[in-house]
Design a protein around this motif. Structure first.
Motif, PDB file in Angstrom:
ATOM      1  N   PHE A  70      40.158 -11.668 -13.221  1.00  0.00           N
ATOM      2  CA  PHE A  70      40.400 -13.563 -13.080  1.00  0.00           C
ATOM      3  C   PHE A  70      39.825 -14.134 -11.944  1.00  0.00           C
ATOM      4  CE2 PHE A  70      43.903 -11.210 -15.495  1.00  0.00           C
ATOM      5  CZ  PHE A  70      44.055 -11.556 -16.388  1.00  0.00           C
ATOM      6  N   LYS A  71      39.258 -14.685 -12.384  1.00  0.00           N
ATOM      7  CA  LYS A  71      38.734 -15.236 -10.906  1.00  0.00           C
ATOM      8  C   LYS A  71      39.447 -16.914 -10.780  1.00  0.00           C
ATOM      9  CE  LYS A  71      34.481 -16.645  -8.373  1.00  0.00           C
ATOM     10  NZ  LYS A  71      34.435 -15.565  -7.987  1.00  0.00           N
ATOM     11  N   LYS A  72      40.029 -17.348  -9.602  1.00  0.00           N
ATOM     12  CA  LYS A  72      41.214 -18.556  -9.108  1.00  0.00           C
ATOM     13  C   LYS A  72      40.253 -18.451  -7.892  1.00  0.00           C
ATOM     14  CE  LYS A  72      43.611 -21.858  -9.535  1.00  0.00           C
ATOM     15  NZ  LYS A  72      44.565 -21.506  -9.232  1.00  0.00           N
ATOM     16  N   SER A  73      39.716 -20.205  -7.878  1.00  0.00           N
ATOM     17  CA  SER A  73      39.046 -20.852  -6.170  1.00  0.00           C
ATOM     18  C   SER A  73      39.890 -21.994  -6.176  1.00  0.00           C
ATOM     19  CB  SER A  73      37.811 -20.726  -6.388  1.00  0.00           C
ATOM     20  OG  SER A  73      37.326 -19.287  -6.807  1.00  0.00           O
ATOM     21  N   TRP A 108      40.232 -15.337  -5.612  1.00  0.00           N
ATOM     22  CA  TRP A 108      41.300 -14.668  -5.800  1.00  0.00           C
ATOM     23  C   TRP A 108      40.290 -14.034  -6.975  1.00  0.00           C
ATOM     24  CZ3 TRP A 108      46.162 -12.492  -4.843  1.00  0.00           C
ATOM     25  CH2 TRP A 108      46.395 -11.074  -6.093  1.00  0.00           C
ATOM     26  N   ASP A 109      40.058 -12.724  -6.886  1.00  0.00           N
ATOM     27  CA  ASP A 109      38.850 -11.975  -7.748  1.00  0.00           C
ATOM     28  C   ASP A 109      40.527 -10.428  -8.158  1.00  0.00           C
ATOM     29  OD1 ASP A 109      36.338 -13.125  -8.031  1.00  0.00           O
ATOM     30  OD2 ASP A 109      37.417 -13.754  -6.200  1.00  0.00           O
ATOM     31  N   SER A 110      40.177 -10.573  -9.759  1.00  0.00           N
ATOM     32  CA  SER A 110      41.103  -9.065  -9.602  1.00  0.00           C
ATOM     33  C   SER A 110      39.836  -8.608 -11.460  1.00  0.00           C
ATOM     34  CB  SER A 110      42.303  -9.603 -10.932  1.00  0.00           C
ATOM     35  OG  SER A 110      42.956  -9.848  -9.698  1.00  0.00           O
ATOM     36  N   ILE A 120      40.476  -9.034  -4.646  1.00  0.00           N
ATOM     37  CA  ILE A 120      38.836  -9.356  -3.630  1.00  0.00           C
ATOM     38  C   ILE A 120      40.091 -10.456  -3.181  1.00  0.00           C
ATOM     39  CG2 ILE A 120      36.917  -9.951  -2.935  1.00  0.00           C
ATOM     40  CD1 ILE A 120      35.901  -8.212  -4.701  1.00  0.00           C
ATOM     41  N   LEU A 121      40.408 -10.595  -1.902  1.00  0.00           N
ATOM     42  CA  LEU A 121      40.410 -12.177  -1.507  1.00  0.00           C
ATOM     43  C   LEU A 121      39.699 -12.441  -0.462  1.00  0.00           C
ATOM     44  CD1 LEU A 121      43.457 -13.921  -1.514  1.00  0.00           C
ATOM     45  CD2 LEU A 121      43.917 -12.016  -0.127  1.00  0.00           C
ATOM     46  N   ASN A 122      39.727 -13.923  -0.568  1.00  0.00           N
ATOM     47  CA  ASN A 122      38.770 -14.231   0.575  1.00  0.00           C
ATOM     48  C   ASN A 122      39.973 -15.568   0.777  1.00  0.00           C
ATOM     49  OD1 ASN A 122      37.298 -15.754   2.252  1.00  0.00           O
ATOM     50  ND2 ASN A 122      35.805 -16.078   0.580  1.00  0.00           N
TER      51      ASN A 122
END
Length: 270
Positions: free
Chosen positions: A135-138, A149-151, A173-175
């Motif tokens: 999953f990826k959400k920006s 957010w990358d899961s 991975i959180l930025n």
């Protein structure tokens, strides 16, 4: 004195560098030591990249698990881009599971993330199958606020008599970045990895999809709560220790009340 293994040295170096620049740092290490390319790409989780399937027009995520040579396989068309004649693809049975999993987690993504991109890739094992759910959400808000957010959920499913043993390894991975002319720049980046194993009942192949979905859902909720405590809770504690949110008069009043209570308690004990 024996020299340290180059692979261990590379991992040690990456742990000491900013997680925000993990992609560039990894590319630099690969350029310096090409012989470590496969080992580093399989061991280091980096923020996911997005590509578009030329056949279906749908977005999908790139990772080491759908890469073969320099090509990436689309979960929607099962084709490689750039085209690859002998690329590794799952068996017909596992491919059908992969198709149903992509449909299910696409609904999950919309419900939990309200946007973003998801991709699921399966591959064969001798005693079952394995896969990865991505999953990826920006988001980008006002005043220079950005977040990503990358899961990455990697699992193995070992078939047994009416039971499957699942092993899940999840990384988030959180930025978070905030840039403001008055407040300056805030950069909060990092990652978290957790593992779990469970035996779940399997009636047929269709049972694998809800089983995997339940494991991923529980792990994501757990890691989200942990990240909220680690990132925001700790940051709030540190800021609170550095600067009180109350006014000076309120602080003085509290100290006076506290001193008065101590005085009365001391006087009553004589």
């Amino acid at each position: 004195m024996s020299s340290q293994d180059p692979f261990d040295s590379a991992l040690d170096l990456l742990r000491r560098l900013s997680p925000k620049n993990i992609t560039n740092n990894l590319s630099t290490l690969v350029a310096l030591s090409p012989e470590l390319t496969e080992d580093l790409l399989s061991a280091i989780d980096v923020p996911l990249q997005i590509s578009r399937c030329k056949k279906t027009g749908r977005d999908y995520l790139l990772c080491d698990y759908n890469r073969d040579s320099d090509s990436y396989r689309s979960p929607w068309s099962n084709e490689f881009d750039p085209p690859l004649e002998d690329g590794t693809v799952p068996s017909d049975r596992v491919r059908q599971l992969e198709i149903r999993a992509n449909e299910a987690f696409d609904v999950y993504r919309e419900l939990y993330y309200e946007g973003g991109v998801s991709s699921v890739y399966f591959w064969n094992l001798d005693d079952g199958f394995a896969g990865v759910v991505l999953f990826k959400k920006s988001v980008e808000g006002a005043a220079g606020v950005k977040g990503t957010w990358d899961s990455i959920h990697v699992f193995e499913a070992v078939d047994r008599a009416r039971i499957a043993h699942y092993k899940l390894t999840s990384t988030v991975i959180l930025n978070l970045v905030s840039e403001s002319g008055s407040l300056g720049e805030l950069d909060l980046s990092g990652n978290m990895t957790r593992q779990t194993e469970q035996d779940l009942t399997v009636e047929n192949d269709d049972s694998h999809i809800p089983n995997i979905g339940r494991l991923v859902e529980e792990m994501e909720l757990k890691m989200r709560n942990l990240l909220q405590e680690v990132y925001f809770g700790k940051a709030k504690d540190i800021v609170g220790d550095l600067r009180s949110v109350g006014s000076l008069s309120e602080a003085q009043k509290e100290r006076s009340v506290h001193a008065e209570m101590i005085s009365k308690m001391a006087g009553g004990s004589k």
